[in-house]
Design a protein around this motif. Structure first.
Motif, PDB file in Angstrom:
ATOM      1  N   ASN A 135       0.851  -1.185   0.000  1.00 49.36           N
ATOM      2  CA  ASN A 135       0.000   0.000   0.000  1.00 49.36           C
ATOM      3  C   ASN A 135       0.891   1.241   0.000  1.00 49.36           C
ATOM      4  N   SER A 188      -6.464   9.993  -1.824  1.00 51.66           N
ATOM      5  CA  SER A 188      -6.894   8.597  -1.879  1.00 51.66           C
ATOM      6  C   SER A 188      -7.759   8.241  -0.676  1.00 51.66           C
ATOM      7  N   TRP A 192     -11.447   6.631  -1.324  1.00 53.65           N
ATOM      8  CA  TRP A 192     -11.798   5.255  -0.966  1.00 53.65           C
ATOM      9  C   TRP A 192     -12.428   5.139   0.424  1.00 53.65           C
ATOM     10  N   GLN A 194     -10.931   4.351   3.013  1.00 52.81           N
ATOM     11  CA  GLN A 194     -10.294   3.198   3.648  1.00 52.81           C
ATOM     12  C   GLN A 194      -8.829   3.148   3.213  1.00 52.81           C
ATOM     13  N   ILE A 196      -6.543   1.670   1.054  1.00 50.32           N
ATOM     14  CA  ILE A 196      -6.603   0.856  -0.164  1.00 50.32           C
ATOM     15  C   ILE A 196      -5.252   0.200  -0.414  1.00 50.32           C
ATOM     16  N   THR A 197      -5.258  -1.036  -0.842  1.00 54.02           N
ATOM     17  CA  THR A 197      -4.012  -1.744  -1.160  1.00 54.02           C
ATOM     18  C   THR A 197      -3.814  -1.777  -2.678  1.00 54.02           C
ATOM     19  N   GLN A 200      -5.977  -4.319  -4.389  1.00 53.34           N
ATOM     20  CA  GLN A 200      -7.369  -3.921  -4.641  1.00 53.34           C
ATOM     21  C   GLN A 200      -7.497  -3.064  -5.895  1.00 53.34           C
ATOM     22  N   HIS A 210     -15.616   4.037  -8.131  1.00 53.11           N
ATOM     23  CA  HIS A 210     -15.232   5.222  -7.361  1.00 53.11           C
ATOM     24  C   HIS A 210     -14.863   6.402  -8.256  1.00 53.11           C
TER      25      HIS A 210
END
Length: 621
Positions: A135, A188, A192, A194, A196-197, A200, A210
């Protein structure tokens, strides 16, 4: 197998820690530790990749440690292994191993022998974290480590003026890339909601869902990633730093700026390709930038009188072509091109001293000018114009100073009313009063709306003065500390959140600030008053103070050795997605505080020793 991914970080970490405690005069133990560590890494990496291919080359994602978590944000370490990681891992392990073998004899009896291998292992640790990152947060840890190790190796000959000046110059460009990553993470987070990796991002439906309703934020994230990648990989308009980075030892030039570090920007674009692959405007921009960079860098390389500079600009041109390949979607070709360019430039730089000796002899006895070149097909006026532009490197340095650094210095020089007494006697009580009034909820809604930008701008003024300060060392240091406090206070007006998050951010700042201030006062007692209008080169006279002060500088810049590194990202998440003015002000403050702090360190401990060298001016930093 993915559970074994951290071993590729633990091996260089162990080697680095062992190398720190070895005697500095024992070249055998130092060198054996370095290439023993890298030899083990290469062996395990080869076996690991072979087994990975045997299993069908799957994508492995590993979530390891959660360092911070609240209701809206998680800072966690993630690792990812796929075909991109495998290529970078093998190429990095092979080249670093070979360069350490070469360096054992090349740097024999060099006073900084241990320091070179310490920094090389530290660089490789940062490189391993970057390429294994799953990430943006994990990648940023390695990204920062690459930046500081570059600064230390460019200024390896720290008793000389030019290497130190160029190290600060390169660090200034790297700092722009660092802030690009921070802004990309901030946007980001709002896109998102969250952590995000990278794995993903391969979910095309998730990304499309998104970006469909947040197309502007998507473009902004892509642009920030491109800025960071361009700064790290010396693409326009940041191309001029790479030849200046060749001031370090030839082996470090080979491993950093010929092969690995300079291709990290390529890695960033490859890793985030699934995010921006459907943004046609971004792909066109990347291709155009790569093409212009390749053409201009090729021309500059053809007129260089230094072999290292010629190799540097040739490498820039090839990386420009790699950016074009990525923008066209040829990821596998870009990886192949990266590996070939890395091996070629490493070889060229390592043999460059021998090549120069050979060509000097050839020039005297066997030189024959070419009958015709490509440029001969152009009209004479265009030929001469292009030659002069390339000879001046298209004035890239001058443009950067004229439109970026000089306006900041002009503004900072108008702030001479800021002194230590006024700062402590007037501005600190005002900030304390604002904090007390805020805690008492005495501000009305209109004031609360504008206070973040007002306080952020005040913090920017503080650090702007610190950046341009050429006399008072104490004032410059204190201004950076107060800038961080002002930023924390500014963002606290945005929304109500746990004060623990503010203290996570400020804890490293306050500790590093106090330690650094103690070092400054200790130097004042030993050396008398130290001004920032020249280099003092005190690292040889006070090596222990230099080391402690360097750690304090890293802590104050948000380097990942204190909680401030996490705190920067956490408090940035409280800047709302429509507050671009506040985000810009805080980002600019982060750029300048890093430059100001490393400039202070360079002025005190690097450069010609003030006791043995006459004073001379420094135009830039």
């Amino acid at each position: 197998m993915q559970n074994y991914l951290p071993i590729f970080i633990l091996i260089p970490l162990a080697g680095f820690l062992i190398s720190l405690v070895l005697p500095k005069n024992d070249e055998g133990k130092i060198s054996y530790t370095a290439f023993g560590t890298l030899g083990v890494q290469l062996l395990i990496a080869t076996l690991f990749v072979a087994n990975w291919i045997f299993l069908g080359a799957p994508e492995w994602q590993m979530t390891s440690w959660i360092l911070f978590k609240n209701s809206e944000y998680v800072f966690q370490l993630d690792f990812l292994f796929d075909y991109i990681t495998s290529v970078y891992l093998l190429v990095g392990a092979i080249l670093t191993f070979l360069v350490t073998l070469y360096s054992r004899y090349y740097l024999h009896r060099e006073p900084g022998y241990k320091r070179f291998f310490n920094t090389t292992l530290f660089f490789y640790l940062g490189y391993s974290i970057t390429i294994l990152a799953g990430n943006m947060e994990t990648l940023f840890i390695g990204w920062e480590m690459l930046g500081i190790s570059s600064f230390l190796l460019i200024s390896f000959y720290r008793e000389r003026y030019l290497p130190v000046k160029n190290a600060v110059k390169v660090f200034s460009i790297y700092r722009i890339g660092d802030v690009g990553i921070i802004l990309a993470m901030w946007a980001s987070h709002h896109l998102w909601h969250q952590n995000i990796t990278f794995s993903q991002l391969n979910n095309a439906e998730l990304v499309h869902e998104h970006l469909q309703t947040h197309s502007f934020i998507g473009v902004f994230i892509s642009l920030m990633l491109l800025v960071s990648a361009s700064a790290k990989s010396a693409q326009l308009p940041f191309s001029s730093w790479l030849p200046r980075a060749m001031e370090g030892p030839t082996p470090s030039s080979a491993i950093f700026y010929g092969s690995l570090s300079v291709h990290i920007g390529v890695f960033l674009m490859l890793r985030t390709f699934p995010f921006w692959e459907h943004q046609i405007s971004i792909r066109i921009l990347i291709a155009a930038m790569g093409l212009i960079t390749a053409v201009i860098a090729t021309g500059i390389a053809r007129v260089q009188s230094s072999v290292k500079s010629q190799i540097a600009y040739s490498s820039i041109a090839q990386i420009g072509l790699i950016f074009i390949e990525i923008s066209l979607g040829f990821e596998k070709l870009a990886l192949f091109h990266f590996a070939g360019n890395a091996f070629l430039r490493t070889y060229q730089l390592l043999v460059s001293p021998s090549v120069v000796s050979y060509l000097i002899r050839e020039q005297f006895y066997h030189f024959e000018p070419k009958d015709k070149t490509v440029e001969d097909s152009f009209p004479d006026k265009i030929q001469n114009t292009l030659y002069l532009l390339c000879l001046k490197e298209w004035n890239l340095d001058s443009i950067m100073y004229q439109y970026l650094w000089n306006p900041m210095k002009w503004a900072g020089n108008k702030l001479n009313f800021l002194t230590v007494k006024r700062l402590i006697g007037i501005f600190v009580p005002i900030l304390l009063g604002i904090f007390i009034v805020k805690e008492g909820n005495y501000f009305n809604n209109d004031w609360t709306l504008y206070m973040p930008v007002i306080l952020g701008s005040i913090g920017l003024i503080f650090v702007l003065k610190s950046f341009t300060q050429r006399r008072s060392l104490r004032l410059s240091w204190i201004l950076v500390i107060i800038n961080h406090i002002t930023i924390a206070l500014a963002i606290s007006f945005n929304e109500s959140y746990d004060s623990k998050e503010t203290w996570i951010y400020l804890s490293g700042i306050l500790i590093a600030g106090l330690v650094g201030y103690a070092c400054i006062m200790r130097l004042f007692r030993l050396e008398g008053k130290i001004l920032l209008n020249r280099f003092h080169g005190l690292s040889a006279d006070h090596p222990k103070i230099a080391l402690v002060f360097l750690l304090a500088c890293l802590g104050l810049t948000g380097f990942p050795i204190t909680p401030t590194f996490i705190g920067e990202d956490v408090i940035f998440s409280h800047i709302h997605e429509d507050q671009f003015a506040l985000a810009a002000v805080v980002s600019l403050s982060f750029i300048l505080d890093g430059l100001s702090i490393m400039r202070i360190y360079a002025r005190i401990f690097m450069g010609p020793n003030s006791k043995t060298h006459t004073e001379f001016s420094n135009r830039y930093f």
